[in-house]
Design an enzyme around this catalytic site. Structure first.
Site, PDB file in Angstrom:
ATOM      1  CB  SER A 118      -0.909  -0.019   1.227  1.00 12.86           C
ATOM      2  OG  SER A 118      -1.566  -1.273   1.348  1.00 12.86           O
ATOM      3  CG  HIS A 123       1.612  14.918  -5.422  1.00 14.24           C
ATOM      4  ND1 HIS A 123       2.926  14.587  -5.673  1.00 14.24           N
ATOM      5  CD2 HIS A 123       0.912  13.766  -5.548  1.00 14.24           C
ATOM      6  CE1 HIS A 123       3.007  13.295  -5.947  1.00 14.24           C
ATOM      7  NE2 HIS A 123       1.799  12.775  -5.874  1.00 14.24           N
ATOM      8  CB  CYS A 146      -3.406  -4.064  -0.200  1.00  7.25           C
ATOM      9  SG  CYS A 146      -3.851  -5.653  -0.932  1.00  7.25           S
TER      10      CYS A 146
END
Length: 273
Positions: A118, A123, A146
């Site tokens: 995972s 950003h 996950c």
């Protein structure tokens, strides 16, 4: 479909991928070109790669994930990015030591080794209007897990980590996992809205709307702050120094900017907000 409230015995690993995506906007008014430039420099420093790394490290701790690797970068003239690879299982001592080393990012062969893992990414995008005093800082955050760990646990922390005026959130569950009888399960928890995971004070502070596609396990929530205290939105200026008419005009510009971002479209010049 089994009841999500009861634990299901799985055949092997939980292969469900749960992804939570944020677009967080902070709106500000800086009257002069110098103030707008100073605001962008200020926000770029406040949310630099080092600070973002700490926020994402806290997120990994909140959702109970183990950090495999960290890559971070500050950009010129502004902006920053951080990517953290995480796993559900405890990591070896060698991998843990590697995670402490800040580098430009894993090589392709390294990424291939973690495709089943995972990640958390952020950003930042500071910007300003070329003619008016409105400036906007945007942070895009993705938390993808996950297994049994859920990115929804980090929801309130992330909202409170930024000066969030508008928040757009998408949560989706993909793939399937099998129980010991071979039956597929396409989601392993109850949810009818992302708002289920918001704290009460957050719900009170924001106006929220949902657009959900339940049959696709796709959930979308948008939030916009209800109250606008002008003093909190001025950079390099005090509301007390402004004439009443100028205060009203600045409030109108700020509310218009927020409404356009919230709606995802430009309003007509004469359209009231």
């Amino acid at each position: 479909m089994a009841e999500h409230g009861s634990r299901v015995s799985l055949h092997g690993f939980n292969n469900l991928t749960k992804s939570l995506s944020f677009n967080i906007y902070d709106v500000c008014y800086a009257k002069t070109a110098e103030q707008r430039h100073a605001y962008i420099e200020y926000i770029d420093e406040v949310y630099n790669a080092e600070r973002l790394t700490q926020i994402l490290t806290d997120v990994a701790d909140i959702i109970g994930a183990n950090i495999l690797n960290i890559a971070r970068q500050d950009y010129e003239p502004q902006g920053a990015s951080v990517t953290i690879l995480i796993s559900e299982e405890p990591v070896s001592e060698a991998v843990a030591e590697a995670a402490d080393q800040v580098g430009p990012g894993p090589l392709p062969e390294t990424v291939l080794g973690h495709l089943d893992k995972s990640h958390i990414t952020v950003h930042t995008y500071p910007e300003s209007h070329p003619d008016h005093g409105v400036s906007t800082f945007r942070a895009d955050i993705d938390v993808s897990t996950c297994g049994v760990i859920s990115p929804l646990k980090a929801l309130n922390y992330l909202i409170h980590s930024f000066d969030s005026d508008i928040v757009t959130m998408d949560y989706r569950v993909r793939g399937f996992t099998r129980d010991v009888r071979g039956r597929k399960h396409f989601i392993d928890h109850d949810i009818n809205s992302i708002q289920n995971y918001l704290a009460d004070d957050t719900k009170e502070r924001y106006h929220t709307i949902d657009v959900n596609v339940f049959q696709e396990n796709l959930f979308h929530t948008k939030m916009m702050v209800r109250e606008l205290d002008l003093e909190n939105y001025l950079f390099g200026e005090s509301a007390g120094n402004l004439e009443p008419a100028e205060r009203r005009e600045i409030e109108r510009q700020l509310r218009r900017e927020m409404t356009e971002i919230f709606a995802g479209r430009n309003l007509a010049p004469d359209q009231e907000v």
